[in-house]
Design a protein around this motif. Structure first.
Motif, PDB file in Angstrom:
ATOM      1  N   LYS A 245       0.833  -1.200   0.000  1.00 19.28           N
ATOM      2  CA  LYS A 245       0.000   0.000   0.000  1.00 19.28           C
ATOM      3  C   LYS A 245       0.870   1.254   0.000  1.00 19.28           C
ATOM      4  O   LYS A 245       1.789   1.372   0.801  1.00 19.28           O
ATOM      5  CB  LYS A 245      -0.917   0.009   1.226  1.00 19.28           C
ATOM      6  N   VAL A 246       0.528   2.172  -0.903  1.00 17.34           N
ATOM      7  CA  VAL A 246       1.234   3.451  -1.013  1.00 17.34           C
ATOM      8  C   VAL A 246       0.199   4.562  -1.077  1.00 17.34           C
ATOM      9  O   VAL A 246      -0.804   4.443  -1.794  1.00 17.34           O
ATOM     10  CB  VAL A 246       2.133   3.493  -2.266  1.00 17.34           C
ATOM     11  N   SER A 247       0.428   5.644  -0.339  1.00 20.32           N
ATOM     12  CA  SER A 247      -0.517   6.767  -0.358  1.00 20.32           C
ATOM     13  C   SER A 247       0.207   8.055   0.001  1.00 20.32           C
ATOM     14  O   SER A 247       1.273   8.040   0.625  1.00 20.32           O
ATOM     15  CB  SER A 247      -1.670   6.531   0.625  1.00 20.32           C
ATOM     16  N   ALA A 248      -0.381   9.174  -0.397  1.00 20.03           N
ATOM     17  CA  ALA A 248       0.147  10.503  -0.067  1.00 20.03           C
ATOM     18  C   ALA A 248      -1.014  11.480  -0.036  1.00 20.03           C
ATOM     19  O   ALA A 248      -2.000  11.314  -0.768  1.00 20.03           O
ATOM     20  CB  ALA A 248       1.186  10.948  -1.095  1.00 20.03           C
ATOM     21  N   GLY A 249      -0.922  12.498   0.833  1.00 20.72           N
ATOM     22  CA  GLY A 249      -2.036  13.423   0.943  1.00 20.72           C
ATOM     23  C   GLY A 249      -1.698  14.696   1.680  1.00 20.72           C
ATOM     24  O   GLY A 249      -0.570  14.900   2.154  1.00 20.72           O
ATOM     25  N   ILE A 250      -2.714  15.560   1.773  1.00 20.93           N
ATOM     26  CA  ILE A 250      -2.620  16.839   2.472  1.00 20.93           C
ATOM     27  C   ILE A 250      -3.825  16.962   3.389  1.00 20.93           C
ATOM     28  O   ILE A 250      -4.959  16.739   2.973  1.00 20.93           O
ATOM     29  CB  ILE A 250      -2.594  18.022   1.479  1.00 20.93           C
ATOM     30  N   ASP A 251      -3.561  17.341   4.637  1.00 18.67           N
ATOM     31  CA  ASP A 251      -4.616  17.571   5.624  1.00 18.67           C
ATOM     32  C   ASP A 251      -4.542  19.024   6.049  1.00 18.67           C
ATOM     33  O   ASP A 251      -3.586  19.444   6.697  1.00 18.67           O
ATOM     34  CB  ASP A 251      -4.424  16.643   6.828  1.00 18.67           C
ATOM     35  N   GLN A 252      -5.549  19.824   5.645  1.00 18.19           N
ATOM     36  CA  GLN A 252      -5.566  21.256   5.921  1.00 18.19           C
ATOM     37  C   GLN A 252      -6.674  21.603   6.910  1.00 18.19           C
ATOM     38  O   GLN A 252      -7.855  21.364   6.644  1.00 18.19           O
ATOM     39  CB  GLN A 252      -5.780  22.053   4.633  1.00 18.19           C
ATOM     40  N   LYS A 253      -6.290  22.137   8.070  1.00 19.90           N
ATOM     41  CA  LYS A 253      -7.257  22.669   9.024  1.00 19.90           C
ATOM     42  C   LYS A 253      -7.387  24.160   8.734  1.00 19.90           C
ATOM     43  O   LYS A 253      -6.475  24.944   8.990  1.00 19.90           O
ATOM     44  CB  LYS A 253      -6.804  22.400  10.453  1.00 19.90           C
TER      45      LYS A 253
END
Length: 837
Positions: A549-557
């Motif tokens: 499993k490979v993943s990447a992301g952005i979490d913006q508050k």
């Protein structure tokens, strides 16, 4: 003169009485709520002044302004996620500021530190929902666990009751998930009605869904990990009772040993067969599921350093079909006429018992030891044409597990643990299997060369199982790097799996309320611990199923209440276990023990299973979330959207149309072993687009409204291109059984899962009314599913009582409406009452 004085006195008395009852004599208290045990402020906590029915809410520092009409004694009700706590206070005649302690202060200094806060968890591929957000979500029938259907990366497995018995997480098989209750195993999350979970709502504190390369302390899932965290404190005796159309639930909890611990007990009894089953709306011969479950949790703190916890979880389900064979059978008037004489029953259950000891010698180290006894059972008995079988399976284990958390330095924290299990498996009866697992349309009434075979099974055995894991948490400023690894080994197959994984993230605190960029990747494994690996009738060389499993992301508050999260992923599934008609061993024990005296050894003994299957998925997810604004009765909700594609390949040898080669059985097996020619296809659970819109608003202390809209692309299916000409029939009534035929030419547009039907969407709403009393509250609710009564479809259904035509097959109606005896169609609904005291 006297008259004037009398009027003046009356006037003064009236003014006095008016002032006594007016806000002029109201008292205002500026309070700060503190939990002395945790040494933290009670932030964002709803407070009800019971006598006035007025609500207030603490801010982020625990401050709140309370208004009282006059001096006196009042009751403050603190509305926590885990229940209601009451505090008695006395109010004087003047405004003031004071500190209110929500628990008694410790009478002596502590010699240790109780770690009660939540451990820091990975941000990558994890979505958390709290009980207060999901406990009254529309379309879940009051089951908080079914809110998993609305999270990004999740595809609901649409079926009876809306179905969440096997959610699809990022393209994995719905059976590839692991569900945990305070890190303890449960066999299945939902009862057979597809409506009701096996865990009582009031025990749930929060639910975490790990959809990517999950932390190394978890195991046995190539799909997702669903971690259910239960309540961790009970401050007063309380309970709950609920009655609905298909089940009754109960819950009770109380502090024990003078507040040193607590006991929580919950249970559920389903009677769908007595309610809906008694309406006459179902075909004759169907007995709807019966079920029950129970949960017990007991915690005792000997000292701040030493704690024990005891758990006992149970669930039991069964249902039955017994289709009568009537003298006159008309398929147009009886949905089951073609199946006359069919009998089937199915049962499943599990029991999880655990004793856990936690040792916390200081604020830098914590160790936990858990003794576990897990006892899952499955059984079936079926008689339908050539499908004749009866099987009982039990794969229990006893184990001891150790988990430790150590703060080594300012920059490094370490998790590590080990586990030893002893499996005891028992499997007996007659197993029903396809003669050729690649056959897309087996005929149950094929009497000349039956498509289904029965395999006699009588297996008993034991096997040790071991695992160990570690995760390192390096944190340098705003950068976090978490490498980890896990090793699992099962002795019965002599096979193990080493699965490394890692997560990295960096937070920019100056962007909004914080923006985190992250990525994760690694391997995870799963081994279905059933008897398909036994040496007598299965394949003892089976390997662990694996996924990369490979993943990447952005979490913006964005601010205090708004959050936006975007994540991309790709999963590669290998070594997936499947039925394999070609896997065999040159010489082996006869799988039929009844022939051991005459023929104990056979040549080319089938192994029946192999690790041939593979698959992959990819996609991206979007989550836009709004929490209720602290100190207000603001609305909350989220929008989740997932775009994904999922593929699979059996990697089995197939005989395609036009292959007229004359090859014997042995040659065919050799050819199949080295030249698999199956084609990659869309997975049958693939849905390209999945969207959910969730809304909730507690308008005041007496009313709440919620809405949920869902959209799903239709699943792909294999198009029917004809029938078998009606070769076979039900021998009990002579009705012809038309068997569908599918394209066997991989170069045509009709081969494989290429046909999609109408997309699915529906709107659900729920209304809640609350009645507050001194002893608790009543919650009356009405839940309406599929408000606009859309006739949703789910795949295609071939009517075996008719030949192939332009109208056969047709799209299959799925759950969402009710048709009354007069023909009137209404939305499916649920009405009930919940009592909390």
């Amino acid at each position: 003169m006297k008259s004037a004085k009398l009027k003046l006195n009356k006037l003064l008395l009236g003014i006095f009485v008016f002032c006594i009852g007016s806000p002029i004599f109201a008292v205002s208290i500026r309070a700060k709520l503190i939990n002395p045990k945790k040494e933290i402020a009670e932030k964002n906590l709803s407070v009800l002044i019971f006598e006035t029915k007025k609500f207030a809410q603490t801010d982020a520092e625990g401050n709140v302004t309370l208004e009282f009409p006059s001096p006196g004694d009042y009751t403050l009700r603190l509305l926590r996620d885990t229940g209601i706590q009451e505090i008695k206070i006395s109010v004087g005649s003047e405004d003031e500021s004071r500190t209110i302690y929500t628990e008694k202060k410790a009478s002596a200094p502590r010699t240790g530190i109780v770690v009660e806060g939540e451990r820091e968890k990975t941000v990558a591929s994890r979505t958390k929902v709290r009980y207060e957000e999901i406990k009254r979500m529309p379309g879940t029938f009051g089951e908080a666990l079914r809110a998993l259907e609305t999270l990004p990366g999740v595809i609901p497995n649409i079926g009876f009751g809306g179905g969440a018995n096997g959610i699809i997480v990022r393209g994995a098989n719905p059976n590839a998930n692991t569900y945990l209750y305070d890190d303890l195993p449960i066999l299945y999350p939902f009862h057979l009605d597809g409506l009701t979970s096996v865990i009582h709502n009031d025990l749930i504190k929060s639910i975490d869904l790990y959809s990517g390369a999950y932390p190394a302390n978890f195991n046995n899932a190539t799909g997702g990990i669903i971690e259910i965290e239960t309540v961790d404190a009970v401050q007063k005796t309380k309970g709950a009772f609920q009655v609905s159309l298909w089940n009754t639930t109960a819950y009770a909890a109380t502090p024990t040993s003078g507040g040193k611990g607590y006991l929580a007990i919950a249970g559920k009894l389903g009677y769908l067969d007595k309610s809906l089953g008694a309406t006459g709306l179902l075909p004759e011969g169907i007995r709807l599921p019966r079920y029950n479950d129970s949960q017990i949790k007991y915690v005792h703190n000997f000292t701040p350093e030493h704690q024990i916890a005891f758990y006992n979880l149970t669930a039991q389900d069964n249902f039955a079909i017994n289709v009568p064979n009537k003298p006159v059978n008309d398929p147009t008037s009886s949905a089951f006429a073609l199946l006359s004489g069919a009998k089937a029953s199915f049962g499943q259950s599990f029991r999880t018992t655990a004793l856990r000891y936690t040792w916390i010698p200081g604020d830098k180290f914590q160790n936990r030891i858990t003794l576990i006894n897990f006892d899952p059972i499955g059984e079936y008995n079926v008689g339908f044409g050539s499908i004749q079988g009866k099987q009982y399976q039990r794969g229990s284990y006893v184990g001891v597990r150790q988990d430790a958390y150590w703060t080594a330095t300012k920059f490094l924290k370490v998790d590590f643990g080990t586990e030893v299990r002893k499996f005891s498996f028992r499997d007996y009866g007659t197993e029903v299997a396809l003669r050729d697992p690649t056959n897309p349309s087996p005929n149950p009434y094929n009497s000349s060369n039956p498509d289904f075979v029965g395999r006699p099974i009588s297996i008993r055995g034991v096997s040790p199982y071991y695992n160990a894991y570690t995760t390192l948490h390096f944190k340098f400023g705003n950068f976090l790097f978490e490498p980890g690894a896990r090793y699992d080994y099962i002795q019965v197959t002599g096979n193990g799996a080493l699965t490394p994984r890692a997560t990295a993230s960096y937070t920019f605190p100056e962007i909004g309320k914080g923006m985190t960029v992250y990525g994760s990747g690694g391997d995870v494994s799963r081994f279905p611990l059933t008897t398909n690996f036994n040496a007598e009738t299965g394949n003892p060389d089976l390997r662990f199923e694996r996924a990369r499993k490979v993943s990447a992301g952005i979490d913006q508050k964005i601010d205090q209440v708004w959050q936006v999260k975007v994540e991309m992923f790709k999963n590669q599934f290998t070594d997936t276990i499947i039925d394999d008609p070609y896997a065999s061993t040159p010489v082996g024990l006869n799988p039929d023990k009844g022939q051991w005296l005459t023929q104990p050894i056979v040549a080319n003994r089938p192994l029946n299973y192999s690790n041939r299957a593979t698959g992959w998925s990819h996609g991206y997810e979007l989550l836009i979330r709004k929490n209720a604004r602290p100190g207000t009765r603001d609305w909350f909700g989220w929008i989740s959207y997932t775009w994904s594609q999922s593929f699979q390949n059996t990697n089995l040898y197939q005989i395609y149309e036009g292959d007229n080669s004359q090859i014997g059985g042995i040659e065919r097996k050799i050819l199949a072993a080295y030249f698999p020619n199956s084609k990659e296809q869309l997975a049958p659970w693939d849905r390209t687009h999945v969207a959910n819109l969730i809304y909730g608003w507690r308008m005041n202390e007496g009313f709440q409204i919620g809405g949920r809209w869902s959209y799903l692309t239709s699943i792909p299916s294999r198009p029917v291109v004809g029938d078998d000409g009606g070769k076979f029939s039900n021998p009990l009534n002579g009705l012809t059984y038309w068997n569908p035929q599918y394209s066997n030419n991989p170069y045509t547009s009709e081969y494989g899962n290429v046909k999609r039907g109408t997309d699915f969407h529906r709107l659900d709403i729920r209304f809640d009314i609350f009645e507050n009393y001194s002893w608790g509250y009543l919650n009356w609710y009405l839940e309406i599913v599929n408000v606009y009564m859309r006739k949703n479809k789910n795949g295609f259904d071939f009517d075996n009582s008719r030949p192939f035509s332009a109208t056969n097959p047709k799209e299959n109606d799925t759950f969402g409406t009710l048709q009354l005896p007069g023909g009137t169609v209404i939305p499916f609904f649920n009405v009930g009452m919940e009592v909390h005291f």
